[in-house]
Design an enzyme around this catalytic site. Structure first.
Site, PDB file in Angstrom:
ATOM      1  N   ASP A 163       0.852  -1.186   0.000  1.00 33.34           N
ATOM      2  CA  ASP A 163       0.000   0.000   0.000  1.00 33.34           C
ATOM      3  C   ASP A 163       0.891   1.240   0.000  1.00 33.34           C
ATOM      4  O   ASP A 163       2.090   1.156   0.286  1.00 33.34           O
ATOM      5  CB  ASP A 163      -0.879   0.038   1.254  1.00 33.34           C
ATOM      6  CG  ASP A 163      -1.844  -1.136   1.343  1.00 33.34           C
ATOM      7  OD1 ASP A 163      -2.095  -1.791   0.311  1.00 33.34           O
ATOM      8  OD2 ASP A 163      -2.351  -1.388   2.454  1.00 33.34           O
ATOM      9  N   ASP A 192       1.254   4.600   2.051  1.00 30.65           N
ATOM     10  CA  ASP A 192       0.848   5.346   3.246  1.00 30.65           C
ATOM     11  C   ASP A 192       1.270   6.796   3.087  1.00 30.65           C
ATOM     12  O   ASP A 192       2.440   7.085   2.809  1.00 30.65           O
ATOM     13  CB  ASP A 192       1.506   4.750   4.498  1.00 30.65           C
ATOM     14  CG  ASP A 192       1.043   3.330   4.774  1.00 30.65           C
ATOM     15  OD1 ASP A 192      -0.168   3.080   4.694  1.00 30.65           O
ATOM     16  OD2 ASP A 192       1.907   2.475   5.057  1.00 30.65           O
TER      17      ASP A 192
END
Length: 206
Positions: A136, A138
């Site tokens: 992911d 962030d």
């Protein structure tokens, strides 16, 4: 120098670190990549900084305290964005999903005070290959004022089109909200992450 949550600190020597719990992998990890990340925790009375150590594996995380004398330099997520450090990664690393979308993400976020954190920020600062194909992205957004719900909805919708999942922490003086939780929140209370832990607070958009 004020060290804030998500800042990455290059340490001068391991002797300035005190680990909350000794683990075999920490020393090897720090010798390879002598960086720690500032944790969201209360600063110690002796000036010690609460930090976290990242290992090679996802489950390798350790809490520690760093004496101020152990700081060689400190880099904020906002500096990573301003200097576009993803462009300094080796060409093959820039082909991973997260680095590949950074220019487009930066364009969408150009009116915001923002920067990458987590594994993306760590690799961009240290050069250590912590990102994976499935990582992911962030991000942190700093704001001294109120962010409107509609403004946040539009930003998340546009960022979601880029591919990798993107998680944003909205940093305020008292702590941080998860922006997606706020956008999706249907209740009067939301979680605020503070130096004293998580607590339920009134939804700022209600």
């Amino acid at each position: 120098m004020v060290n804030r949550t998500h800042d990455l600190i290059e340490i001068t020597d391991l002797s300035w670190l005190s680990l909350d719990e000794n683990q075999e992998w920490t020393a090897a990890s720090l010798r390879r990549t002598p960086f720690v990340v500032v944790r969201r925790a209360e600063q110690l009375q002796d000036g010690g900084i609460p930090v976290g150590i990242r290992g090679a594996e996802r489950n390798q995380r350790a809490a520690a305290r760093l004496a101020p004398q152990g700081i060689r330099r400190s880099i904020t997520p906002y500096e990573v964005a301003r200097e576009r450090l993803w462009t300094t990664l080796p060409a093959e690393r820039q082909e991973l999903p997260v680095p590949r979308i950074m220019d487009k993400a930066a364009e969408l976020l150009k009116e915001w005070h923002w920067g990458p954190a987590g594994s993306a920020g760590f690799e961009m600062v240290t050069g250590y290959p912590s990102l994976k194909e499935t990582s992911d992205l962030d991000l942190v957004i700093g704001s001294s004022g109120m962010i409107g719900r509609r403004q946040a909805e539009i930003l998340l919708r546009e960022l979601d089109k880029l591919g990798p999942r993107i998680d944003i922490q909205w940093e305020i003086e008292e702590g941080a909200y998860i922006l997606r939780e706020l956008v999706n929140g249907l209740t009067d209370s939301v979680v605020l992450r503070t130096i004293h832990g998580t607590r339920l607070v009134r939804n700022p958009w209600r």
